[in-house]
Design a protein around this motif. Structure first.
Motif, PDB file in Angstrom:
ATOM      1  N   LYS A  79      38.725  44.877  53.640  1.00 36.70           N
ATOM      2  CA  LYS A  79      38.492  44.869  55.406  1.00 36.70           C
ATOM      3  C   LYS A  79      38.681  43.015  55.516  1.00 36.70           C
ATOM      4  O   LYS A  79      38.486  42.605  56.340  1.00 36.70           O
ATOM      5  N   ALA A  80      37.675  42.696  54.617  1.00 39.25           N
ATOM      6  CA  ALA A  80      37.311  40.940  54.218  1.00 39.25           C
ATOM      7  C   ALA A  80      38.367  40.222  54.315  1.00 39.25           C
ATOM      8  O   ALA A  80      38.697  39.158  55.014  1.00 39.25           O
ATOM      9  N   LEU A  81      39.611  40.800  53.731  1.00 42.15           N
ATOM     10  CA  LEU A  81      40.734  40.539  53.628  1.00 42.15           C
ATOM     11  C   LEU A  81      41.550  39.949  54.499  1.00 42.15           C
ATOM     12  O   LEU A  81      41.807  38.588  55.432  1.00 42.15           O
ATOM     13  N   LYS A  82      41.494  41.074  55.188  1.00 44.01           N
ATOM     14  CA  LYS A  82      42.538  40.905  57.199  1.00 44.01           C
ATOM     15  C   LYS A  82      41.440  40.031  57.683  1.00 44.01           C
ATOM     16  O   LYS A  82      42.105  39.481  58.551  1.00 44.01           O
ATOM     17  N   SER A  83      39.926  40.301  57.726  1.00 44.61           N
ATOM     18  CA  SER A  83      39.264  38.896  58.635  1.00 44.61           C
ATOM     19  C   SER A  83      39.484  37.542  57.899  1.00 44.61           C
ATOM     20  O   SER A  83      39.683  36.992  59.265  1.00 44.61           O
ATOM     21  N   SER A  84      39.500  37.124  57.057  1.00 46.23           N
ATOM     22  CA  SER A  84      40.058  36.207  56.470  1.00 46.23           C
ATOM     23  C   SER A  84      41.330  35.260  56.710  1.00 46.23           C
ATOM     24  O   SER A  84      41.472  34.338  57.076  1.00 46.23           O
ATOM     25  N   LEU A  85      42.421  36.494  56.751  1.00 48.77           N
ATOM     26  CA  LEU A  85      43.572  35.184  56.629  1.00 48.77           C
ATOM     27  C   LEU A  85      43.829  35.136  58.279  1.00 48.77           C
ATOM     28  O   LEU A  85      44.239  34.587  58.768  1.00 48.77           O
ATOM     29  N   GLN A  86      43.477  36.723  59.476  1.00 48.10           N
ATOM     30  CA  GLN A  86      43.143  36.281  60.299  1.00 48.10           C
ATOM     31  C   GLN A  86      42.558  34.696  60.734  1.00 48.10           C
ATOM     32  O   GLN A  86      43.558  33.978  61.860  1.00 48.10           O
ATOM     33  N   ALA A  87      41.419  34.608  60.465  1.00 45.87           N
ATOM     34  CA  ALA A  87      40.430  33.506  61.268  1.00 45.87           C
ATOM     35  C   ALA A  87      41.396  31.460  60.853  1.00 45.87           C
ATOM     36  O   ALA A  87      41.346  31.228  61.305  1.00 45.87           O
ATOM     37  N   LEU A  88      41.833  31.813  59.501  1.00 45.18           N
ATOM     38  CA  LEU A  88      42.534  31.137  58.424  1.00 45.18           C
ATOM     39  C   LEU A  88      43.940  30.708  59.713  1.00 45.18           C
ATOM     40  O   LEU A  88      44.127  29.621  60.071  1.00 45.18           O
ATOM     41  N   ASP A 105      37.644  29.154  50.604  1.00 42.95           N
ATOM     42  CA  ASP A 105      36.587  29.757  49.784  1.00 42.95           C
ATOM     43  C   ASP A 105      36.050  31.191  49.715  1.00 42.95           C
ATOM     44  O   ASP A 105      35.996  31.744  49.446  1.00 42.95           O
ATOM     45  N   LEU A 106      36.012  31.778  51.307  1.00 42.66           N
ATOM     46  CA  LEU A 106      35.415  33.367  51.362  1.00 42.66           C
ATOM     47  C   LEU A 106      37.236  34.133  50.658  1.00 42.66           C
ATOM     48  O   LEU A 106      36.737  34.914  50.311  1.00 42.66           O
ATOM     49  N   LEU A 107      38.399  33.892  51.123  1.00 44.10           N
ATOM     50  CA  LEU A 107      39.540  34.327  50.489  1.00 44.10           C
ATOM     51  C   LEU A 107      39.574  34.038  48.971  1.00 44.10           C
ATOM     52  O   LEU A 107      39.753  35.613  48.403  1.00 44.10           O
ATOM     53  N   ALA A 108      39.606  32.799  48.356  1.00 44.60           N
ATOM     54  CA  ALA A 108      39.025  33.265  46.691  1.00 44.60           C
ATOM     55  C   ALA A 108      37.786  33.827  46.297  1.00 44.60           C
ATOM     56  O   ALA A 108      38.262  34.674  44.879  1.00 44.60           O
ATOM     57  N   ASN A 109      37.117  34.475  47.127  1.00 39.89           N
ATOM     58  CA  ASN A 109      35.669  34.989  46.737  1.00 39.89           C
ATOM     59  C   ASN A 109      36.741  36.634  47.040  1.00 39.89           C
ATOM     60  O   ASN A 109      36.123  37.503  45.912  1.00 39.89           O
ATOM     61  N   THR A 110      37.083  36.794  47.776  1.00 41.92           N
ATOM     62  CA  THR A 110      37.234  38.307  48.209  1.00 41.92           C
ATOM     63  C   THR A 110      38.761  38.468  46.895  1.00 41.92           C
ATOM     64  O   THR A 110      38.790  39.764  46.922  1.00 41.92           O
ATOM     65  N   TYR A 111      39.815  38.022  46.581  1.00 38.30           N
ATOM     66  CA  TYR A 111      40.602  38.095  45.900  1.00 38.30           C
ATOM     67  C   TYR A 111      40.133  38.370  44.601  1.00 38.30           C
ATOM     68  O   TYR A 111      40.582  39.246  44.026  1.00 38.30           O
ATOM     69  N   GLN A 113      37.671  39.571  43.843  1.00 37.43           N
ATOM     70  CA  GLN A 113      36.959  40.755  43.843  1.00 37.43           C
ATOM     71  C   GLN A 113      38.354  41.849  43.975  1.00 37.43           C
ATOM     72  O   GLN A 113      37.724  43.239  43.614  1.00 37.43           O
ATOM     73  N   LEU A 114      39.098  41.919  44.467  1.00 38.45           N
ATOM     74  CA  LEU A 114      40.363  42.455  44.437  1.00 38.45           C
ATOM     75  C   LEU A 114      41.549  42.276  43.202  1.00 38.45           C
ATOM     76  O   LEU A 114      41.825  43.229  43.101  1.00 38.45           O
ATOM     77  N   ASP A 115      40.810  41.665  42.241  1.00 34.27           N
ATOM     78  CA  ASP A 115      41.231  41.212  40.751  1.00 34.27           C
ATOM     79  C   ASP A 115      42.255  40.805  41.165  1.00 34.27           C
ATOM     80  O   ASP A 115      43.357  41.343  40.667  1.00 34.27           O
ATOM     81  N   ASP A 116      43.179  40.023  42.183  1.00 34.00           N
ATOM     82  CA  ASP A 116      44.093  39.091  42.431  1.00 34.00           C
ATOM     83  C   ASP A 116      43.888  37.699  42.111  1.00 34.00           C
ATOM     84  O   ASP A 116      44.586  36.648  42.714  1.00 34.00           O
ATOM     85  N   ILE A 117      44.296  37.766  41.101  1.00 33.28           N
ATOM     86  CA  ILE A 117      44.184  36.474  39.760  1.00 33.28           C
ATOM     87  C   ILE A 117      44.974  34.947  40.655  1.00 33.28           C
ATOM     88  O   ILE A 117      44.451  34.125  40.514  1.00 33.28           O
ATOM     89  N   ASP A 122      45.529  30.171  44.561  1.00 34.44           N
ATOM     90  CA  ASP A 122      46.293  29.604  44.855  1.00 34.44           C
ATOM     91  C   ASP A 122      44.758  28.880  45.842  1.00 34.44           C
ATOM     92  O   ASP A 122      44.990  28.223  46.770  1.00 34.44           O
ATOM     93  N   ALA A 123      44.653  29.882  46.484  1.00 35.95           N
ATOM     94  CA  ALA A 123      43.299  29.583  47.968  1.00 35.95           C
ATOM     95  C   ALA A 123      42.045  28.815  47.515  1.00 35.95           C
ATOM     96  O   ALA A 123      41.313  28.046  48.338  1.00 35.95           O
ATOM     97  N   ILE A 124      41.361  28.500  45.802  1.00 35.99           N
ATOM     98  CA  ILE A 124      40.840  28.004  45.294  1.00 35.99           C
ATOM     99  C   ILE A 124      41.512  26.371  45.389  1.00 35.99           C
ATOM    100  O   ILE A 124      41.109  25.572  45.041  1.00 35.99           O
ATOM    101  N   ARG A 125      42.804  26.216  44.783  1.00 36.22           N
ATOM    102  CA  ARG A 125      43.522  24.726  44.517  1.00 36.22           C
ATOM    103  C   ARG A 125      43.636  24.538  46.215  1.00 36.22           C
ATOM    104  O   ARG A 125      43.321  23.018  46.359  1.00 36.22           O
ATOM    105  N   ARG A 126      43.871  24.690  46.831  1.00 32.88           N
ATOM    106  CA  ARG A 126      43.745  24.612  48.233  1.00 32.88           C
ATOM    107  C   ARG A 126      42.776  24.221  49.376  1.00 32.88           C
ATOM    108  O   ARG A 126      42.146  23.148  49.465  1.00 32.88           O
TER     109      ARG A 126
END
Length: 353
Positions: A79-88, A105-111, A113-117, A122-126
């Motif tokens: 759910k956090a991923l969906k909200s974050s992408l909409q905000a972005l 920053d939030l997307l990095a933490n979310t990914y 937790q989802l083990d999507d390295i 990509d989120a961290i580099r951006r």
């Protein structure tokens, strides 16, 4: 990112400690820790210039970002991923780079937790690129800590430590209390992962002084859990219980489930290691009350497997068998062949008892 002195008069069976710790860790996802993952960044958006034409959209994006943080802290990364992408998407349409950095920053933490390295990196580099372009030192600190979490996830401890040292230098140069506490806490985690437990304790205790200055309850709970892990590793039962207990209370007060569950798991391990089985089982029942609201069968599997192991150690083999059989049924539904095989072996070992 957000991974032991003996007490006088206390005799701890190291074999039992290692055995119980093995079972707990087998059913606990590392960084769960956070546990957690190591990232425990909480930061508010500093809005740029007011623009009445864009205000509704900006307010909507701000609400989505806040919602995403809440969802992640409650254990709902999907759910956090969906909200974050909409905000972005909204922030990108507004050209608001600072808010985009916070969202990454939030997307990095979310990914993570989802083990999507891949997407986490990509989120961290951006996030880091935006912070450097804007000479935004605070978000550089956060991005570097996120990057170190990624290195830890990959097992690259040296790279993680070097990245955190860079973040700590920036935090000290700009006198950023939050950044210093975060970077030190994560350096403690690196030391813990490398098996340098005394160093992990020393750095972790120092990190607490910064986290407490800001009243950062969630950050403090994360650091205390790191300390609990380190104290448990060296067999310091008193400080283990103290650290995990404080982390559990802070996380509960902040309605922050990941650190609360991580603290309970640590307390269960510690109490079981010294034969306090009744307290360990009581804590497991408290854990069920928390995870039931999440309705996560994987958490039920963990509860049943750990409870079975404790009853087995207590000599109540009938109860242990029943719990193992229930756990096997859930493992089958989850198609978790590794845990199913482990549980079947445990059950077979109890035949004839």
């Amino acid at each position: 990112m957000k991974q032991r002195h003996f007490l006088p008069g206390k005799t701890i069976n190291i074999a039992n400690l290692q055995l119980c710790t093995f079972y707990i860790l087998l059913f606990t996802c590392l960084f769960n820790t956070a546990s957690v993952k190591a990232n425990d960044i909480t930061q508010q958006i500093h809005r740029p210039l007011n623009n009445t034409a864009n205000k509704p959209s900006r307010d909507g994006a701000d609400r989505l970002l806040k919602l995403g943080r809440q969802q992640l802290s409650l254990g709902f990364p999907d759910k956090a991923l969906k909200s974050s992408l909409q905000a972005l998407e909204i922030y990108q349409s507004l050209g608001d780079l600072k808010a985009q950095g916070l969202t990454y920053d939030l997307l990095a933490n979310t990914y993570l937790q989802l083990d999507d390295i891949k997407n986490a990196e990509d989120a961290i580099r951006r996030q880091l690129a935006i912070a450097r372009d804007n000479r935004d030192f605070q978000n550089q600190i956060f991005a570097l800590n996120n990057l170190s979490s990624l290195f830890l996830e990959k097992g690259e401890n040296v790279a993680a430590e070097q990245t955190l040292q860079e973040a700590l230098v920036i935090a000290r140069n700009v006198t950023n209390i939050e950044g210093q506490g975060l970077s030190l806490s994560n350096l403690s985690l690196v030391a813990l992962r490398r098996g340098d437990y005394n160093k992990a304790i020393k750095i972790g205790e120092y990190a607490l002084t910064f986290r407490r200055q800001l009243g950062d309850a969630i950050g403090e709970a994360n650091t205390l859990n790191n300390l609990g892990d380190a104290y448990l590793a060296i067999g310091d039962y008193q400080n283990t219980i103290g650290s995990y207990g404080s982390a559990m209370r802070l996380a509960k007060k902040s309605f922050e489930r990941p650190n609360q569950l991580r603290a309970i798991d640590g307390l269960v391990t510690a109490h079981a290691a010294v034969g306090r089985y009744s307290r360990a089982l009581e804590l497991l029942e408290n854990r069920v009350a928390i995870t039931d609201s999440i309705r996560n069968p994987a958490e039920d599997l963990k509860y049943l497997a750990i409870s079975g192991e404790i009853y087995e150690r207590m000599g109540n083999f009938a109860k242990a068998k029943d719990l193992y059989q229930q756990a096997i049924s859930i493992a089958q539904r989850l198609e978790d062949s590794k845990q199913q095989s482990f549980l079947v072996n445990r059950l077979n070992d109890l035949k004839g008892r």
